[in-house]
Design a protein around this motif. Structure first.
Motif: not given
Ligand code: C2G
Length: 453
Positions: A50-67
């Motif tokens: 459902v979500d675009s690649c950009l939205e999905r990246i943004e959701n991962v980024r917001k967790t602050g867990l990915a370096d």
């Protein structure tokens, strides 16, 4: 420094994703997260992101867990990335156990326990939520359903129902579903939808009760054994505002839709005959071979073979004749259904004790369509003409065992998207139960002398 890498689609971002990323992060000092592109998801068979690649990246980024976040867009990239980024640990959820063992040559592979009960964590602009599904019946089809789940976005199977404790608990353990229940009312609590994969004669009752409790229903065929029961279920579903879908997986396969649309487009002229055949010499211990009342060839395969006929001619047939070869206890080993329409004729053939060529032939005034076995998954079909040298071949996309297409349609309908798709209509389902009723009535009279069914 220990470098860890993990990959995912991260669609409809939820607590399961967060937990996975947290645990991945703890495995080392630096976490790289690969997020799939739409193209890659399509190629690997994830059908309804459902979500675009950009939205999905943004959701991962917001967790602050990915370096670091990277894009995954092709097969084989994991091996490239592990070398490129000097990765020590590759990790992914336990739904992938075994799949990525080949990466052990390059780094350590760790499968982390997946989170069984999930719900969305991010506030999204769209209305989608993760549909919590309970599964009724824990046999062969249910197992196939579980295997396809990870390719469908937006649904999570959390509970199982079976009146037989042994089968139910074994299923719960094997597939990590959160709860197992023998109590139907209890089971319906806490879920949004059910998938009915229990024995044929139980479908209607389970569907009815689930609809009455306001649950969406995806029911294996046949949805009902009598026309009136099917009509009643659809009326109830309408009143309750829930989705009622029948699981005839062919109807949802993209290749089958292409085949039907090609036939309808006039390319083979006027359609005059449709012959659809599906036989399988089943295991003698399988339900369809044991149960002489609700097993047999018709109840196992008629829905698939009637489907192309209804799709091409509609449901207003002028006449139907059903002939069967029976076993000594009344079970039909082989059944032929002949239908007559104003514009043409059709035959549906099904077998569990007779083997023949499983093909679909649609004959027209200019040419014919031939789809060979397994046409019900529709991976390939041809158009042939009088001139034997003129052949058009189509090879549509088909992934997994096909169940993912009906599962994603179910989620789409619950979320009210793609409402104009006529993959399997209420009319078609009611007409199938009408023919089922004729068949069962006949079987009853001939073999079980007036017992009600
Ligand atoms: N996950 C989880 N619990 C869930 C659902 C998912 O722990 N209830 C995990 C998955 O196992 C995966 C990660 O979260 O490790 C991302 O899940 P998805 O977005 O579904 O991605 P997936 O299709 O599993 O892709 O190359 C991509 C990988 O193969 C993983």
């Amino acid at each position: 420094m220990v470098k860890v890498i993990t990959y995912g689609t991260f669609d409809l971002f939820h607590q399961g994703h967060v937990n996975l990323l947290q645990r991945a992060k703890k495995l080392g000092d630096y976490l790289i997260v690969g997020v799939t592109t739409e193209h890659f998801d399509e190629a690997r068979g994830k059908v309804n992101v459902v979500d675009s690649c950009l939205e999905r990246i943004e959701n991962v980024r917001k967790t602050g867990l990915a370096d670091e976040i990277i894009i995954e867009d092709h097969d084989g990239q994991k091996i490239e990335d592990i070398q490129k980024y000097n990765i020590n640990i590759f990790t992914v959820g336990s739904d992938w156990i075994g799949t990525f063992d080949y990466l052990n040559t390059f780094c350590k592979v760790i499968y982390l326990e997946r989170t069984p009960d999930i719900s969305s964590t991010m506030i999204r602009s769209n209305q989608f939520h993760i549909v919590k599904v309970g599964i009724i019946g824990t046999g062969r089809i249910a197992a196939r359903f579980m295997a396809e789940e990870k390719y469908v976005s937006g649904m999570n199977i959390i509970s199982a129902f079976n009146t037989e404790t042994e089968s139910g608990t074994a299923f719960q353990k094997k597939y990590g579903v959160v709860t197992y229940s023998k109590n139907y009312k209890q089971f319906l609590k806490g879920i949004d939808a059910v998938y009915i994969a229990s024995p044929n004669e139980t479908h209607y009752e389970y569907a009815k009760k689930a609809i009455q409790e306001g649950k969406h229903v995806l029911c294996e065929n046949p949805i009902a054994l009598k026309k009136q029961d099917a009509i009643e279920l659809f009326q109830l579903a309408k009143e309750q505002g829930v989705v009622l879908l029948e699981g005839i997986k062919t109807a949802y396969c993209p290749g089958f839709q292409q085949l039907i649309n090609t036939a309808r487009s006039g390319q083979i002229g006027e359609i005059r005959d449709v012959v659809a055949c599906f036989t399988r010499l089943a295991d003698p211990d399988a339900r369809e071979c044991i149960d002489n009342k609700f097993g047999g060839a018709f109840l196992e395969y008629a829905a698939y073979t009637l489907l192309p006929i209804f799709k091409l001619y509609g449901t207003n047939y002028k006449d139907v004749k059903i002939h069967s070869i029976h076993r000594e206890d009344g079970l039909d080993l082989y059944t032929k259904i002949d239908l007559i329409y104003d514009q043409g004729m059709a035959t549906a053939k099904c077998g569990v004790g007779v083997k023949t060529e499983g093909q679909l032939v649609i004959s027209g005034s200019k040419g014919y369509i031939l789809a060979e076995s397994p046409w019900w998954l529709t991976k390939k079909f041809k158009i042939r003409y009088e001139d034997p040298n003129k052949v058009e071949t189509f090879e549509p996309k088909f992934q997994g065992d096909g169940l993912r297409y009906e599962m994603s349609e179910f989620v789409a309908q619950i979320n009210k998207i793609g409402k104009n798709k006529y993959l399997l209509t209420q009319n078609e389902i009611v007409a199938m139960s009408e023919i089922t009723e004729i068949f069962l009535q006949k079987r009853l009279q001939e073999w079980f002398s007036k017992e009600p069914f």
